[in-house]
Each structure stands twice: as C-alpha cells, then as structure tokens.
Design an enzyme around this catalytic site. Structure first.
Site, PDB file in Angstrom:
ATOM      1  N   ASP A  56       0.867  -1.177   0.000  1.00  0.00           N
ATOM      2  CA  ASP A  56       0.000   0.000   0.000  1.00  0.00           C
ATOM      3  C   ASP A  56       0.901   1.224   0.000  1.00  0.00           C
ATOM      4  O   ASP A  56       1.665   1.448   0.953  1.00  0.00           O
ATOM      5  CB  ASP A  56      -0.890  -0.023   1.247  1.00  0.00           C
ATOM      6  CG  ASP A  56      -1.869   1.145   1.320  1.00  0.00           C
ATOM      7  OD1 ASP A  56      -1.657   2.147   0.608  1.00  0.00           O
ATOM      8  OD2 ASP A  56      -2.828   1.059   2.106  1.00  0.00           O
ATOM      9  N   VAL A  57       0.830   2.025  -1.048  1.00  0.00           N
ATOM     10  CA  VAL A  57       1.762   3.150  -1.191  1.00  0.00           C
ATOM     11  C   VAL A  57       1.547   4.243  -0.149  1.00  0.00           C
ATOM     12  O   VAL A  57       2.397   5.127   0.013  1.00  0.00           O
ATOM     13  CB  VAL A  57       1.695   3.758  -2.607  1.00  0.00           C
ATOM     14  CG1 VAL A  57       2.072   2.730  -3.660  1.00  0.00           C
ATOM     15  CG2 VAL A  57       0.318   4.358  -2.888  1.00  0.00           C
ATOM     16  N   SER A 134      -3.735  14.026 -13.702  1.00  0.00           N
ATOM     17  CA  SER A 134      -4.997  13.957 -14.436  1.00  0.00           C
ATOM     18  C   SER A 134      -5.276  15.340 -15.002  1.00  0.00           C
ATOM     19  O   SER A 134      -4.813  16.354 -14.449  1.00  0.00           O
ATOM     20  CB  SER A 134      -6.138  13.542 -13.494  1.00  0.00           C
ATOM     21  OG  SER A 134      -7.403  13.718 -14.109  1.00  0.00           O
ATOM     22  N   SER A 136      -7.902  16.560 -14.496  1.00  0.00           N
ATOM     23  CA  SER A 136      -8.643  17.132 -13.365  1.00  0.00           C
ATOM     24  C   SER A 136      -7.727  17.910 -12.429  1.00  0.00           C
ATOM     25  O   SER A 136      -8.205  18.680 -11.596  1.00  0.00           O
ATOM     26  CB  SER A 136      -9.350  16.025 -12.577  1.00  0.00           C
ATOM     27  OG  SER A 136     -10.365  15.430 -13.351  1.00  0.00           O
ATOM     28  N   TYR A 147     -10.371  14.543  -5.549  1.00  0.00           N
ATOM     29  CA  TYR A 147      -9.575  13.951  -6.623  1.00  0.00           C
ATOM     30  C   TYR A 147      -8.795  15.021  -7.392  1.00  0.00           C
ATOM     31  O   TYR A 147      -7.577  14.915  -7.574  1.00  0.00           O
ATOM     32  CB  TYR A 147     -10.490  13.180  -7.566  1.00  0.00           C
ATOM     33  CG  TYR A 147      -9.762  12.506  -8.709  1.00  0.00           C
ATOM     34  CD1 TYR A 147      -9.048  11.333  -8.509  1.00  0.00           C
ATOM     35  CD2 TYR A 147      -9.800  13.036  -9.996  1.00  0.00           C
ATOM     36  CE1 TYR A 147      -8.382  10.712  -9.550  1.00  0.00           C
ATOM     37  CE2 TYR A 147      -9.146  12.418 -11.046  1.00  0.00           C
ATOM     38  CZ  TYR A 147      -8.433  11.259 -10.808  1.00  0.00           C
ATOM     39  OH  TYR A 147      -7.765  10.648 -11.840  1.00  0.00           O
ATOM     40  N   VAL A 180      -9.837   7.962 -20.466  1.00  0.00           N
ATOM     41  CA  VAL A 180      -9.196   6.739 -20.940  1.00  0.00           C
ATOM     42  C   VAL A 180     -10.189   5.590 -20.808  1.00  0.00           C
ATOM     43  O   VAL A 180     -10.898   5.481 -19.804  1.00  0.00           O
ATOM     44  CB  VAL A 180      -7.923   6.426 -20.128  1.00  0.00           C
ATOM     45  CG1 VAL A 180      -7.255   5.159 -20.653  1.00  0.00           C
ATOM     46  CG2 VAL A 180      -6.952   7.599 -20.191  1.00  0.00           C
ATOM     47  N   THR A 182     -10.745   2.698 -19.624  1.00  0.00           N
ATOM     48  CA  THR A 182     -10.424   1.661 -18.656  1.00  0.00           C
ATOM     49  C   THR A 182     -11.719   1.009 -18.187  1.00  0.00           C
ATOM     50  O   THR A 182     -12.813   1.550 -18.373  1.00  0.00           O
ATOM     51  CB  THR A 182      -9.691   2.232 -17.439  1.00  0.00           C
ATOM     52  OG1 THR A 182     -10.565   3.136 -16.759  1.00  0.00           O
ATOM     53  CG2 THR A 182      -8.424   2.973 -17.853  1.00  0.00           C
TER      54      THR A 182
END
Length: 250
Positions: A56-57, A134, A136, A147, A180, A182
């Site tokens: 977990d980063v 992003s 964003s 985000y 994208v 995904t």
C-alpha cells in the site's frame, strides 16, 4: 546487473499494467506493486521479468519494503512510475473528511513516500520518476474536490522534485491523462457522458491504456534524457478546449 529495472505502482490493472507491459517490451524488468493481492498475483503469474510486490503506497513501512524487495530482486532501480490512485467523486458538501483523507493518502502521500524512498537508488542510476496526475489537476471540474485537488498537488510535487533532484541526474515528469477507456471509467461513465466526451475531445474518442503507457515509457527512457519538470496532457486535446460537458455536472 545491467538490465534496467522499474517500479510501477497500481500495476495490477489499467494504465499501470499497460505501462509495465510496454516497458517489458523495451527490455526492462518491472516490479508490479499493488494492494489487490489476488489480481496482482494473477497478472504477475502471466508475465516474465516481473516481481509482484503486495504493498500500500500510503503506508511508509510498505513503501520501504517495496524498495528493498525490488533492489534485492533487480539489483538496481532506474525508474519509478507513481501510478497508484483512487477516485472518489461527489459534490463538495457530500465529501466527508474520511473520503478526503482516503484520496489524499494514496494519490498524494503515496507519490511523496515512494519518490522519497526511491531517491538513493535513483541517484546511483541517474534514473527517472514519472507521476500520474490527471486533467482534473490541470483544470477544475464539478464533483472532483478531493480527486482534482490531489492531482493538482501531484503536478506541483513533480516540479518540486524535478527542481531539487536534477543536480543528481534524476528526471521527474508527470503525465495527465484525459478520458481513458479503462474498466473503471466504463463502469462509471453513462452513455450521456461518453457521448459528451466524444463531442468535446478534438480527437473525438477516449484514449487507450496503451496510448498512455507509450508516453509514460518514453518519459522514463533515455530518449527523454533532457526532459524534466514537465506535465504532459495525454488527452486527445481535451485540456486545450476549455470547460464544457454539462453531462459531467450531475
């Protein structure tokens, strides 16, 4: 060992996995990092020249272990791709502090922790860091208070690291993906949103994971040896066209 080694976080699927595949095609060995243990083991088992690291980063202990395991396996570190991220969308007034912290812990703290931990190894190889932001983070939009803010911070963090680490030969750049195709995006985007993106993007389509991965791999490679501190929007021209898309306001 002379074969180049990269770490890609959030590598169990999507852009991270596509990036790992492109880098493997270029002759790199890749440490695949993700906290989805089951999916990580699955994709790692289907590929050669990879190391699966369950981490977990946002956890400093996990990050330290990630670096140690990669160096023990590969003997060196030439590139770090900070791709791991979470997306939580909703109106500002409905965004709880727990949601805010969840997004910041992975999207921002994770980039800080992983890059800081990788610096000693990257100094030895005069390597590269590539952060995933992003569009964003380049322009405001509704429903993205946590985000979008986290990704804007990643862009600034990229520049901070580039300014400080350049004297050690470490390059730090950032890719800002637009829409994208995904599995996650297709799960949350309504047909109305998909149609609206088609109309607003100059190239009239979503990008592919592979198209993002090609740019990421290029910026990690020696072909981009004089590129640092840059933010590259890989978005079909979407960022250049301004605000619109009423379908995204609901």
């Amino acid at each position: 060992m002379t074969q180049k080694v990269a770490i890609v976080t959030g590598a169990a699927r999507g852009i991270g996995l596509a990036t790992a595949d492109v880098m493997r095609e270029m002759g790199w060995r890749v440490a695949l990092v993700d906290r989805d243990t089951e999916e990580l083991q699955k994709v790692a088992g289907e590929r050669d020249n990879v190391l699966a690291v369950d981490a977990d980063v946002s956890n400093p202990q996990d990050v330290g272990r990630m670096i140690r395991e990669t160096l023990a396996w590969g003997g060196r570190l030439d590139a770090l791709v900070n791709n791991a991220g979470v997306a939580r969308f909703g109106p500002v007034e409905d965004t709880t502090f727990d949601t805010w912290r969840e997004v910041m812990a992975t999207n921002l703290d994770g980039v800080f922790l992983c890059t800081q931990a990788a610096i000693p190894a990257l100094k030895e190889t005069r390597g590269a860091v590539l952060n995933i932001a992003s569009i964003s983070g380049l322009r405001a939009s509704t429903l993205r208070v946590a985000y979008g803010t986290s990704k804007a911070a990643v862009i600034q963090l990229t520049k901070q690291y580039a300014a400080e680490l350049g004297e050690h030969g470490i390059r730090v750049n950032c890719v800002a993906p637009g829409p994208v195709r995904t599995k996650l995006a297709m799960a949350v985007h309504t047909q109305e949103i998909i149609d609206a993106y088609h109309d607003a993007i100059p190239l009239n389509r979503y990008g592919s994971e592979r198209e993002l991965a090609e740019v990421i791999a290029f910026l990690c490679s020696e072909k981009a040896s004089y590129v640092t501190g840059q933010v590259v929007a890989v978005d079909g021209g979407f960022e250049s066209t301004g605000v619109g898309l009423p379908a995204l306001r609901r």
